[in-house]
Design a protein around this motif. Structure first.
Motif, short mmCIF file in Angstrom:
data_model
loop_
_atom_site.label_atom_id
_atom_site.label_comp_id
_atom_site.label_asym_id
_atom_site.label_seq_id
_atom_site.Cartn_x
_atom_site.Cartn_y
_atom_site.Cartn_z
N TRP A 141 37.76 84.30 93.19
CA TRP A 141 38.49 84.09 91.94
C TRP A 141 37.90 84.97 90.83
O TRP A 141 38.65 85.62 90.09
N GLN A 142 36.55 84.97 90.74
CA GLN A 142 35.91 85.79 89.71
C GLN A 142 36.25 87.26 89.89
O GLN A 142 36.39 88.02 88.91
N THR A 143 36.41 87.69 91.13
CA THR A 143 36.66 89.10 91.40
C THR A 143 38.11 89.50 91.16
O THR A 143 38.38 90.57 90.58
N TYR A 144 39.07 88.63 91.55
CA TYR A 144 40.47 89.05 91.55
C TYR A 144 41.38 88.29 90.58
O TYR A 144 42.50 88.75 90.30
N PHE A 145 40.92 87.16 90.05
CA PHE A 145 41.81 86.40 89.16
C PHE A 145 41.19 86.10 87.81
O PHE A 145 41.82 85.43 86.98
N ASN A 146 39.99 86.58 87.56
CA ASN A 146 39.37 86.49 86.23
C ASN A 146 39.76 87.74 85.44
O ASN A 146 39.49 88.86 85.87
N HIS A 147 40.42 87.55 84.28
CA HIS A 147 40.97 88.70 83.55
C HIS A 147 39.90 89.65 83.04
O HIS A 147 40.20 90.78 82.63
N THR A 148 38.61 89.24 83.08
CA THR A 148 37.54 90.14 82.65
C THR A 148 37.03 91.03 83.78
O THR A 148 36.23 91.93 83.55
N SER A 149 37.48 90.77 85.01
CA SER A 149 37.01 91.54 86.17
C SER A 149 37.70 92.90 86.25
O SER A 149 38.89 93.03 85.93
N LEU A 150 36.95 93.90 86.70
CA LEU A 150 37.53 95.24 86.88
C LEU A 150 38.54 95.25 88.02
O LEU A 150 39.36 96.17 88.11
N SER A 151 38.48 94.25 88.90
CA SER A 151 39.42 94.17 90.03
C SER A 151 40.50 93.11 89.79
O SER A 151 41.14 92.65 90.74
N TYR A 152 40.70 92.75 88.54
CA TYR A 152 41.69 91.72 88.19
C TYR A 152 43.09 92.13 88.67
O TYR A 152 43.53 93.26 88.46
N LEU A 153 43.75 91.19 89.36
CA LEU A 153 45.08 91.47 89.91
C LEU A 153 46.19 91.31 88.88
O LEU A 153 47.36 91.58 89.18
N GLY A 154 45.86 90.84 87.71
CA GLY A 154 46.81 90.87 86.61
C GLY A 154 47.89 89.82 86.65
O GLY A 154 49.00 90.07 86.18
N ASP A 155 47.61 88.63 87.20
CA ASP A 155 48.62 87.58 87.22
C ASP A 155 47.97 86.24 86.89
O ASP A 155 47.29 85.64 87.72
N PRO A 156 48.16 85.74 85.67
CA PRO A 156 47.54 84.49 85.25
C PRO A 156 48.33 83.24 85.62
O PRO A 156 48.01 82.14 85.19
N SER A 157 49.35 83.37 86.45
CA SER A 157 50.22 82.23 86.78
C SER A 157 49.44 81.13 87.49
O SER A 157 48.42 81.39 88.16
N PRO A 158 49.89 79.88 87.38
CA PRO A 158 49.26 78.78 88.13
C PRO A 158 49.38 79.03 89.62
O PRO A 158 50.29 79.73 90.09
N ILE A 159 48.46 78.43 90.40
CA ILE A 159 48.46 78.67 91.85
C ILE A 159 49.77 78.25 92.49
O ILE A 159 50.26 78.90 93.41
N SER A 160 50.38 77.16 92.01
CA SER A 160 51.65 76.71 92.60
C SER A 160 52.73 77.77 92.45
O SER A 160 53.52 78.03 93.37
N ALA A 161 52.75 78.44 91.29
CA ALA A 161 53.75 79.49 91.06
C ALA A 161 53.43 80.73 91.88
O ALA A 161 54.33 81.40 92.41
N LEU A 162 52.14 81.04 92.04
CA LEU A 162 51.74 82.21 92.82
C LEU A 162 52.13 82.05 94.29
O LEU A 162 52.62 82.99 94.92
N VAL A 163 51.92 80.85 94.83
CA VAL A 163 52.29 80.60 96.22
C VAL A 163 53.80 80.61 96.38
O VAL A 163 54.34 81.20 97.32
#
Length: 477
Positions: free
Chosen positions: A52-74
Protein backbone atom coordinates in the motif's frame (compact mmCIF):
# COMPACT_ATOMS: atom_id res chain seq x y z
CA UNK A 1 15.48 2.06 -21.27
CA UNK A 2 13.99 5.45 -20.31
CA UNK A 3 15.77 7.17 -17.41
CA UNK A 4 12.57 8.91 -16.26
CA UNK A 5 9.54 6.69 -15.89
CA UNK A 6 6.28 6.18 -14.04
CA UNK A 7 4.52 3.06 -12.77
CA UNK A 8 1.20 2.33 -14.47
CA UNK A 9 0.53 -1.00 -12.79
CA UNK A 10 2.06 -3.95 -10.99
CA UNK A 11 1.67 -7.73 -10.83
CA UNK A 12 2.57 -9.15 -7.41
CA UNK A 13 3.32 -12.86 -6.88
CA UNK A 14 3.60 -13.75 -3.20
CA UNK A 15 4.24 -16.84 -1.08
CA UNK A 16 2.02 -17.76 1.86
CA UNK A 17 2.98 -16.92 5.43
CA UNK A 18 3.98 -19.12 8.37
CA UNK A 19 1.75 -22.14 8.94
CA UNK A 20 1.47 -25.09 11.26
CA UNK A 21 0.25 -28.59 10.52
CA UNK A 22 -0.28 -32.08 11.83
CA UNK A 23 1.71 -34.87 10.17
CA UNK A 24 -0.43 -37.93 9.67
CA UNK A 25 1.71 -39.84 7.19
CA UNK A 26 4.18 -41.94 9.20
CA UNK A 27 6.71 -42.22 6.40
CA UNK A 28 6.68 -38.95 4.46
CA UNK A 29 5.45 -36.38 7.00
CA UNK A 30 3.12 -34.99 4.36
CA UNK A 31 1.03 -32.23 5.88
CA UNK A 32 -2.59 -32.39 6.83
CA UNK A 33 -4.81 -29.93 8.71
CA UNK A 34 -2.62 -27.04 7.61
CA UNK A 35 -3.47 -23.69 9.21
CA UNK A 36 -1.93 -20.24 9.00
CA UNK A 37 -0.50 -18.97 12.29
CA UNK A 38 -0.68 -15.55 13.89
CA UNK A 39 2.92 -15.09 12.75
CA UNK A 40 1.91 -15.94 9.18
CA UNK A 41 -0.98 -13.48 9.28
CA UNK A 42 1.35 -10.78 10.58
CA UNK A 43 3.94 -11.48 7.88
CA UNK A 44 1.32 -11.12 5.14
CA UNK A 45 -0.30 -8.09 6.79
CA UNK A 46 3.05 -6.29 6.86
CA UNK A 47 3.68 -7.21 3.23
CA UNK A 48 0.30 -5.67 2.43
CA UNK A 49 1.24 -2.50 4.33
CA UNK A 50 4.43 -2.22 2.28
CA UNK A 51 2.50 -2.69 -0.97
CA UNK A 52 0.00 0.00 0.00
CA UNK A 53 2.78 2.41 0.95
CA UNK A 54 4.50 1.71 -2.36
CA UNK A 55 1.56 1.82 -4.78
CA UNK A 56 -1.42 3.51 -3.12
CA UNK A 57 0.17 6.19 -0.91
CA UNK A 58 0.03 9.46 -2.88
CA UNK A 59 3.46 10.46 -1.51
CA UNK A 60 5.16 7.41 -3.06
CA UNK A 61 7.18 7.74 -6.27
CA UNK A 62 5.43 4.56 -7.47
CA UNK A 63 1.92 5.84 -6.68
CA UNK A 64 -0.63 4.36 -9.09
CA UNK A 65 -2.73 7.50 -8.94
CA UNK A 66 -6.11 6.17 -7.85
CA UNK A 67 -7.47 7.18 -4.42
CA UNK A 68 -10.77 5.30 -4.87
CA UNK A 69 -12.06 3.02 -2.07
CA UNK A 70 -11.08 -0.64 -2.39
CA UNK A 71 -14.67 -1.65 -3.18
CA UNK A 72 -14.70 0.71 -6.17
CA UNK A 73 -11.24 -0.41 -7.31
CA UNK A 74 -12.28 -4.07 -7.32
CA UNK A 75 -15.62 -3.36 -8.96
CA UNK A 76 -13.98 -1.35 -11.75
CA UNK A 77 -11.39 -4.05 -12.44
CA UNK A 78 -8.48 -1.87 -11.30
CA UNK A 79 -7.55 -4.26 -8.47
CA UNK A 80 -7.66 -8.05 -8.49
CA UNK A 81 -6.67 -10.71 -5.94
CA UNK A 82 -6.24 -14.43 -6.76
CA UNK A 83 -5.43 -17.18 -4.27
CA UNK A 84 -4.52 -20.82 -4.82
CA UNK A 85 -6.95 -23.12 -2.98
CA UNK A 86 -4.95 -26.32 -3.45
CA UNK A 87 -2.21 -28.13 -1.58
CA UNK A 88 -1.82 -25.78 1.38
CA UNK A 89 -5.52 -25.87 2.23
CA UNK A 90 -6.78 -22.42 3.21
CA UNK A 91 -3.32 -21.15 4.18
CA UNK A 92 -2.74 -19.40 0.84
CA UNK A 93 -6.24 -17.91 0.81
CA UNK A 94 -5.87 -16.74 4.43
CA UNK A 95 -2.51 -15.23 3.48
CA UNK A 96 -4.21 -13.29 0.68
CA UNK A 97 -6.85 -12.03 3.13
CA UNK A 98 -4.17 -10.83 5.57
CA UNK A 99 -2.23 -9.18 2.73
CA UNK A 100 -5.32 -7.34 1.48
CA UNK A 101 -6.11 -6.17 5.01
CA UNK A 102 -2.60 -4.78 5.30
CA UNK A 103 -3.32 -2.74 2.20
CA UNK A 104 -6.81 -1.66 3.21
CA UNK A 105 -7.20 -2.10 6.99
CA UNK A 106 -10.40 -1.25 8.89
CA UNK A 107 -11.26 2.41 8.53
CA UNK A 108 -10.54 4.97 11.22
CA UNK A 109 -12.98 4.52 14.08
CA UNK A 110 -14.36 7.99 13.44
CA UNK A 111 -15.12 7.03 9.86
CA UNK A 112 -16.91 3.71 10.44
CA UNK A 113 -19.83 3.64 7.99
CA UNK A 114 -23.31 3.74 9.51
CA UNK A 115 -26.91 3.96 8.40
CA UNK A 116 -30.05 5.21 10.09
CA UNK A 117 -33.12 3.04 9.71
CA UNK A 118 -36.72 4.18 9.33
CA UNK A 119 -37.36 3.51 13.02
CA UNK A 120 -34.58 5.91 13.97
CA UNK A 121 -31.98 3.33 15.05
CA UNK A 122 -28.38 3.71 13.82
CA UNK A 123 -26.39 0.67 12.63
CA UNK A 124 -22.60 0.83 12.36
CA UNK A 125 -20.46 -1.36 10.11
CA UNK A 126 -19.19 -4.43 12.02
CA UNK A 127 -15.60 -5.30 12.95
CA UNK A 128 -14.58 -1.69 13.38
CA UNK A 129 -15.11 -0.83 9.75
CA UNK A 130 -13.54 -3.97 8.27
CA UNK A 131 -13.22 -3.54 4.51
CA UNK A 132 -14.17 -6.65 2.58
CA UNK A 133 -11.95 -7.46 -0.39
CA UNK A 134 -13.04 -9.85 -3.11
CA UNK A 135 -10.46 -12.64 -3.51
CA UNK A 136 -10.82 -15.08 -6.39
CA UNK A 137 -10.39 -18.66 -5.20
CA UNK A 138 -8.53 -20.72 -7.81
CA UNK A 139 -9.28 -24.41 -7.26
CA UNK A 140 -6.87 -26.84 -8.92
CA UNK A 141 -9.68 -29.12 -10.06
CA UNK A 142 -11.21 -26.15 -11.92
CA UNK A 143 -8.04 -24.48 -13.22
CA UNK A 144 -4.61 -26.09 -13.70
CA UNK A 145 -2.65 -22.83 -13.96
CA UNK A 146 -1.60 -22.42 -10.31
CA UNK A 147 -0.75 -26.07 -9.63
CA UNK A 148 0.24 -27.40 -13.03
CA UNK A 149 2.28 -30.32 -11.66
CA UNK A 150 -0.68 -32.17 -10.12
CA UNK A 151 -1.84 -35.36 -11.85
CA UNK A 152 0.74 -34.78 -14.58
CA UNK A 153 2.18 -38.22 -15.46
CA UNK A 154 5.14 -36.92 -17.47
CA UNK A 155 6.10 -34.61 -14.62
CA UNK A 156 6.08 -37.57 -12.24
CA UNK A 157 8.28 -39.48 -14.70
CA UNK A 158 10.70 -36.53 -14.85
CA UNK A 159 10.81 -36.41 -11.06
CA UNK A 160 11.64 -40.12 -10.85
CA UNK A 161 14.35 -39.64 -13.48
CA UNK A 162 15.87 -36.93 -11.29
CA UNK A 163 15.84 -39.32 -8.33
CA UNK A 164 17.59 -41.94 -10.46
CA UNK A 165 20.25 -39.58 -11.80
CA UNK A 166 23.89 -40.00 -10.86
CA UNK A 167 23.95 -36.44 -9.49
CA UNK A 168 21.08 -37.04 -7.10
CA UNK A 169 22.52 -40.36 -5.94
CA UNK A 170 25.91 -38.71 -5.33
CA UNK A 171 24.39 -35.90 -3.25
CA UNK A 172 22.48 -38.47 -1.22
CA UNK A 173 25.65 -40.48 -0.67
CA UNK A 174 27.67 -37.40 0.29
CA UNK A 175 25.05 -36.49 2.91
CA UNK A 176 24.26 -40.00 4.10
CA UNK A 177 25.58 -39.37 7.62
CA UNK A 178 23.61 -36.15 8.03
CA UNK A 179 20.39 -37.69 6.68
CA UNK A 180 20.75 -40.65 9.05
CA UNK A 181 21.26 -38.27 11.99
CA UNK A 182 17.86 -36.69 11.32
CA UNK A 183 16.14 -39.88 12.51
CA UNK A 184 16.56 -38.77 16.11
CA UNK A 185 14.73 -35.49 15.43
CA UNK A 186 11.92 -36.75 13.21
CA UNK A 187 10.73 -39.84 15.07
CA UNK A 188 12.91 -42.44 13.36
CA UNK A 189 11.10 -42.11 10.05
CA UNK A 190 12.50 -42.38 6.55
CA UNK A 191 15.23 -39.80 6.00
CA UNK A 192 16.08 -40.35 2.35
CA UNK A 193 16.96 -37.34 0.22
CA UNK A 194 13.66 -37.67 -1.65
CA UNK A 195 11.85 -36.99 1.67
CA UNK A 196 13.96 -33.98 2.66
CA UNK A 197 11.41 -31.23 1.82
CA UNK A 198 8.80 -32.78 4.12
CA UNK A 199 11.41 -33.32 6.81
CA UNK A 200 12.62 -29.73 6.53
CA UNK A 201 9.05 -28.46 6.90
CA UNK A 202 8.66 -30.54 10.05
CA UNK A 203 11.95 -29.32 11.55
CA UNK A 204 11.27 -25.70 10.61
CA UNK A 205 7.77 -25.61 12.05
CA UNK A 206 8.87 -27.20 15.33
CA UNK A 207 11.90 -24.92 15.54
CA UNK A 208 9.67 -21.84 15.23
CA UNK A 209 6.83 -22.98 17.48
CA UNK A 210 8.33 -25.42 20.01
CA UNK A 211 10.70 -23.72 22.46
CA UNK A 212 11.91 -27.01 23.97
CA UNK A 213 12.71 -28.40 20.51
CA UNK A 214 14.50 -25.28 19.26
CA UNK A 215 16.65 -25.12 22.40
CA UNK A 216 18.16 -28.58 21.81
CA UNK A 217 18.32 -28.80 17.99
CA UNK A 218 22.05 -28.65 17.13
CA UNK A 219 23.28 -25.52 15.42
CA UNK A 220 23.34 -25.84 11.66
CA UNK A 221 20.92 -28.77 11.35
CA UNK A 222 18.05 -26.61 10.10
CA UNK A 223 20.27 -24.71 7.65
CA UNK A 224 21.70 -27.94 6.27
CA UNK A 225 18.23 -29.43 5.88
CA UNK A 226 17.10 -26.27 4.07
CA UNK A 227 20.07 -26.47 1.69
CA UNK A 228 19.23 -30.05 0.80
CA UNK A 229 15.51 -29.24 0.52
CA UNK A 230 16.40 -26.40 -1.87
CA UNK A 231 18.50 -28.80 -3.95
CA UNK A 232 15.59 -31.25 -4.04
CA UNK A 233 12.94 -28.70 -4.98
CA UNK A 234 15.16 -27.07 -7.61
CA UNK A 235 15.81 -30.45 -9.21
CA UNK A 236 12.12 -31.32 -9.25
CA UNK A 237 10.47 -28.01 -10.19
CA UNK A 238 13.06 -26.13 -12.27
CA UNK A 239 15.25 -26.60 -15.33
CA UNK A 240 17.48 -24.39 -17.45
CA UNK A 241 15.66 -25.92 -20.42
CA UNK A 242 12.54 -23.78 -20.57
CA UNK A 243 10.72 -26.48 -22.52
CA UNK A 244 11.35 -29.04 -19.79
CA UNK A 245 8.47 -30.80 -18.04
CA UNK A 246 10.20 -29.87 -14.76
CA UNK A 247 9.09 -26.29 -15.47
CA UNK A 248 5.40 -27.17 -15.69
CA UNK A 249 4.57 -25.08 -12.55
CA UNK A 250 5.91 -21.95 -14.24
CA UNK A 251 4.79 -22.83 -17.75
CA UNK A 252 1.19 -23.37 -16.61
CA UNK A 253 1.17 -19.99 -14.83
CA UNK A 254 2.83 -18.02 -17.64
CA UNK A 255 -0.34 -17.28 -19.65
CA UNK A 256 -1.93 -15.64 -16.59
CA UNK A 257 1.20 -13.56 -16.03
CA UNK A 258 1.50 -12.49 -19.65
CA UNK A 259 -2.21 -11.63 -19.86
CA UNK A 260 -1.92 -9.54 -16.69
CA UNK A 261 1.12 -7.66 -18.02
CA UNK A 262 -0.61 -7.07 -21.35
CA UNK A 263 -3.75 -5.86 -19.57
CA UNK A 264 -1.81 -3.39 -17.41
CA UNK A 265 0.12 -2.08 -20.42
CA UNK A 266 -3.11 -1.59 -22.40
CA UNK A 267 -4.29 2.00 -21.83
CA UNK A 268 -7.92 1.01 -22.34
CA UNK A 269 -7.74 -1.67 -19.62
CA UNK A 270 -8.49 -0.47 -16.07
CA UNK A 271 -6.21 -3.05 -14.37
CA UNK A 272 -3.58 -1.45 -12.13
CA UNK A 273 -2.83 -3.93 -9.33
CA UNK A 274 -2.97 -7.72 -9.60
CA UNK A 275 -1.98 -9.94 -6.66
CA UNK A 276 -1.54 -13.72 -6.92
CA UNK A 277 -0.97 -15.70 -3.71
CA UNK A 278 0.83 -18.96 -4.51
CA UNK A 279 2.78 -21.96 -3.29
CA UNK A 280 6.57 -22.09 -3.72
CA UNK A 281 6.67 -24.38 -6.79
CA UNK A 282 5.58 -21.86 -9.48
CA UNK A 283 7.71 -19.12 -7.89
CA UNK A 284 10.83 -21.30 -8.05
CA UNK A 285 10.06 -22.35 -11.61
CA UNK A 286 9.49 -18.78 -12.78
CA UNK A 287 12.71 -17.51 -11.17
CA UNK A 288 14.56 -20.21 -13.07
CA UNK A 289 12.79 -19.56 -16.37
CA UNK A 290 13.52 -15.82 -16.12
CA UNK A 291 17.20 -16.51 -15.44
CA UNK A 292 17.10 -14.95 -11.96
CA UNK A 293 18.06 -17.92 -9.80
CA UNK A 294 20.94 -18.78 -12.14
CA UNK A 295 22.33 -15.23 -11.83
CA UNK A 296 21.88 -14.85 -8.07
CA UNK A 297 23.01 -17.69 -5.81
CA UNK A 298 20.99 -16.34 -2.87
CA UNK A 299 17.78 -16.85 -4.88
CA UNK A 300 18.47 -20.48 -5.77
CA UNK A 301 16.20 -22.82 -3.85
CA UNK A 302 13.30 -22.31 -1.47
CA UNK A 303 11.50 -19.00 -1.31
CA UNK A 304 11.16 -17.53 2.19
CA UNK A 305 7.81 -17.14 3.95
CA UNK A 306 5.80 -14.16 2.69
CA UNK A 307 8.38 -13.63 -0.04
CA UNK A 308 7.17 -11.62 -3.00
CA UNK A 309 7.93 -10.76 -6.63
CA UNK A 310 6.71 -7.47 -8.11
CA UNK A 311 6.61 -7.05 -11.88
CA UNK A 312 6.13 -3.32 -12.32
CA UNK A 313 4.87 -2.10 -15.66
CA UNK A 314 6.33 1.34 -16.36
CA UNK A 315 6.27 3.82 -19.21
CA UNK A 316 8.23 6.94 -20.04
CA UNK A 317 6.76 10.18 -18.77
CA UNK A 318 4.75 10.52 -21.97
CA UNK A 319 2.98 7.23 -21.24
CA UNK A 320 4.72 5.37 -24.07
CA UNK A 321 7.24 2.51 -24.45
CA UNK A 322 6.01 0.19 -21.66
CA UNK A 323 8.65 -1.88 -19.93
CA UNK A 324 8.90 -4.18 -16.91
CA UNK A 325 10.99 -3.67 -13.82
CA UNK A 326 11.60 -6.88 -11.88
CA UNK A 327 11.62 -6.49 -8.09
CA UNK A 328 11.89 -9.12 -5.38
CA UNK A 329 11.56 -9.23 -1.60
CA UNK A 330 12.67 -12.62 -0.24
CA UNK A 331 10.67 -12.95 2.96
CA UNK A 332 10.50 -10.83 6.08
CA UNK A 333 14.29 -10.54 6.32
CA UNK A 334 14.23 -8.20 3.32
CA UNK A 335 12.93 -4.78 4.45
CA UNK A 336 12.05 -3.68 0.91
CA UNK A 337 11.97 -4.74 -2.73
CA UNK A 338 15.22 -4.86 -4.70
CA UNK A 339 15.78 -4.97 -8.45
CA UNK A 340 17.22 -8.09 -10.12
CA UNK A 341 18.32 -8.71 -13.70
CA UNK A 342 16.17 -10.80 -16.03
CA UNK A 343 17.59 -13.24 -18.59
CA UNK A 344 21.13 -12.21 -17.65
CA UNK A 345 20.46 -8.58 -18.64
CA UNK A 346 19.05 -5.78 -16.49
CA UNK A 347 16.03 -5.45 -14.18
CA UNK A 348 14.31 -3.42 -16.92
CA UNK A 349 13.01 -5.14 -20.04
CA UNK A 350 10.47 -4.01 -22.62
CA UNK A 351 7.06 -5.62 -22.40
CA UNK A 352 7.34 -6.90 -25.96
CA UNK A 353 10.72 -8.55 -25.31
CA UNK A 354 9.51 -10.04 -22.02
CA UNK A 355 6.57 -11.58 -23.84
CA UNK A 356 8.65 -12.86 -26.74
CA UNK A 357 11.14 -14.51 -24.35
CA UNK A 358 8.48 -16.42 -22.41
CA UNK A 359 5.35 -16.77 -24.54
CA UNK A 360 6.63 -19.77 -26.58
CA UNK A 361 6.90 -21.81 -23.39
CA UNK A 362 3.54 -20.95 -21.83
CA UNK A 363 0.82 -23.59 -21.68
CA UNK A 364 -1.93 -21.35 -22.96
CA UNK A 365 -4.60 -24.01 -23.52
CA UNK A 366 -5.79 -27.00 -21.55
CA UNK A 367 -4.89 -29.25 -24.48
CA UNK A 368 -1.29 -28.00 -24.41
CA UNK A 369 -1.07 -28.89 -20.70
CA UNK A 370 -2.61 -32.30 -21.37
CA UNK A 371 -0.14 -32.89 -24.20
CA UNK A 372 2.87 -31.94 -22.09
CA UNK A 373 1.69 -34.13 -19.23
CA UNK A 374 0.80 -37.04 -21.51
CA UNK A 375 -2.71 -37.52 -20.19
CA UNK A 376 -6.16 -37.57 -21.75
CA UNK A 377 -8.03 -38.41 -18.56
CA UNK A 378 -7.19 -36.26 -15.56
CA UNK A 379 -8.16 -32.66 -14.79
CA UNK A 380 -10.60 -32.25 -17.65
CA UNK A 381 -8.29 -33.51 -20.40
CA UNK A 382 -11.02 -35.76 -21.79
CA UNK A 383 -12.91 -32.65 -22.91
CA UNK A 384 -9.99 -31.33 -24.99
CA UNK A 385 -10.68 -33.82 -27.78
CA UNK A 386 -13.76 -31.78 -28.57
CA UNK A 387 -12.16 -28.39 -27.96
CA UNK A 388 -8.41 -28.10 -28.44
CA UNK A 389 -8.49 -24.34 -27.76
CA UNK A 390 -9.90 -24.53 -24.24
CA UNK A 391 -7.89 -22.38 -21.85
CA UNK A 392 -6.38 -23.65 -18.60
CA UNK A 393 -9.45 -22.66 -16.60
CA UNK A 394 -11.67 -24.95 -18.67
CA UNK A 395 -11.30 -27.94 -16.37
CA UNK A 396 -14.65 -27.18 -14.78
CA UNK A 397 -16.23 -26.95 -18.21
CA UNK A 398 -14.81 -30.35 -19.05
CA UNK A 399 -16.27 -31.78 -15.89
CA UNK A 400 -19.62 -30.22 -16.73
CA UNK A 401 -19.43 -31.89 -20.13
CA UNK A 402 -18.74 -35.21 -18.46
CA UNK A 403 -21.69 -34.62 -16.16
CA UNK A 404 -23.92 -33.90 -19.14
CA UNK A 405 -22.78 -37.16 -20.77
CA UNK A 406 -23.64 -39.10 -17.64
CA UNK A 407 -27.01 -37.37 -17.47
CA UNK A 408 -27.80 -38.42 -21.04
CA UNK A 409 -26.71 -41.99 -20.25
CA UNK A 410 -29.00 -42.12 -17.23
CA UNK A 411 -31.89 -40.73 -19.27
CA UNK A 412 -31.36 -43.48 -21.87
CA UNK A 413 -31.35 -46.14 -19.15
CA UNK A 414 -34.57 -44.67 -17.71
CA UNK A 415 -36.19 -44.63 -21.16
CA UNK A 416 -35.22 -48.26 -21.74
CA UNK A 417 -36.80 -49.22 -18.43
CA UNK A 418 -39.99 -47.34 -19.28
CA UNK A 419 -40.42 -49.07 -22.64
CA UNK A 420 -39.49 -52.46 -21.26
CA UNK A 421 -36.17 -52.90 -23.00
CA UNK A 422 -34.27 -53.07 -19.72
CA UNK A 423 -35.30 -55.03 -16.66
CA UNK A 424 -34.83 -53.31 -13.32
CA UNK A 425 -33.56 -55.81 -10.81
CA UNK A 426 -30.37 -56.37 -8.89
CA UNK A 427 -28.37 -56.14 -12.14
CA UNK A 428 -30.04 -52.84 -13.02
CA UNK A 429 -29.33 -51.39 -9.61
CA UNK A 430 -25.69 -52.31 -9.85
CA UNK A 431 -25.43 -50.89 -13.35
CA UNK A 432 -26.91 -47.63 -12.09
CA UNK A 433 -24.43 -47.60 -9.21
CA UNK A 434 -21.53 -48.06 -11.59
CA UNK A 435 -22.77 -45.21 -13.80
CA UNK A 436 -23.29 -42.81 -10.89
CA UNK A 437 -20.25 -43.75 -8.79
CA UNK A 438 -17.60 -41.87 -10.82
CA UNK A 439 -19.26 -38.58 -9.89
CA UNK A 440 -18.82 -39.41 -6.21
CA UNK A 441 -15.20 -38.46 -6.28
CA UNK A 442 -13.12 -37.50 -3.26
CA UNK A 443 -10.05 -36.29 -5.14
CA UNK A 444 -9.52 -32.57 -4.63
CA UNK A 445 -6.47 -30.28 -4.83
CA UNK A 446 -3.10 -31.65 -3.79
CA UNK A 447 -4.69 -34.66 -2.10
CA UNK A 448 -5.46 -36.24 -5.48
CA UNK A 449 -3.96 -39.59 -6.32
CA UNK A 450 -1.64 -39.74 -9.28
CA UNK A 451 -3.22 -40.69 -12.58
CA UNK A 452 -4.06 -44.35 -12.66
CA UNK A 453 -3.59 -44.88 -8.91
CA UNK A 454 -6.63 -46.53 -7.39
CA UNK A 455 -7.58 -47.54 -3.90
CA UNK A 456 -9.57 -50.59 -2.89
CA UNK A 457 -11.72 -48.15 -0.93
CA UNK A 458 -12.67 -46.03 -3.92
CA UNK A 459 -16.42 -46.34 -4.39
CA UNK A 460 -16.31 -46.57 -8.17
CA UNK A 461 -13.60 -49.26 -8.15
CA UNK A 462 -15.37 -51.34 -5.52
CA UNK A 463 -18.76 -51.06 -7.19
CA UNK A 464 -17.37 -51.84 -10.63
CA UNK A 465 -15.50 -54.90 -9.39
CA UNK A 466 -18.59 -56.13 -7.53
CA UNK A 467 -20.63 -55.71 -10.70
CA UNK A 468 -17.98 -57.62 -12.70
CA UNK A 469 -17.89 -60.43 -10.12
CA UNK A 470 -21.68 -60.69 -10.12
CA UNK A 471 -21.71 -60.87 -13.91
CA UNK A 472 -19.04 -63.58 -13.82
CA UNK A 473 -21.09 -65.57 -11.33
CA UNK A 474 -24.22 -65.08 -13.41
CA UNK A 475 -22.44 -66.35 -16.54
CA UNK A 476 -21.10 -69.35 -14.66
CA UNK A 477 -24.62 -70.15 -13.47
Amino acid sequence: MATASKVIGVLVLSLFGDRIATYDDPTTYRMSSVNITTLGQTQEYRLGQLLWQTYFNHTSLSYLGDPSPISALVASGAVRFDADMGGQGHVIYDSAVALSQGMWPPVNIRDVPSITLANGSTIKSPLGGFRFTSINQIHPWDDVSLEGWLECPNFETAMQSFYSSSGFRQVEKDNEEFLSSLSYWVGNRSTSLSDIKNLYDYLSIRYIHDAAFSSVLPSGVLNKARQLASYHESGVYTSTDLNSTHNVPGRALLPKILNAIEGIANKSNPLKFYSMSLSHQPLMSLLSMMGVSESYANLTGLFSQAGSIALEVRTDNDGENPFIQFLLKNGTSDPHYSGYALFGGSPDISVSKFESMLQPFGLSTLSSWCGLCGTHITRGCGSTRASNNADLSSVAAGLMGAGATLFVALMLVTLCVMVGLLKVGEWGKRLGAVIVAPMQHSRKGSNVKSGGEQSENDDEVRLARKWEDDQGNASAG
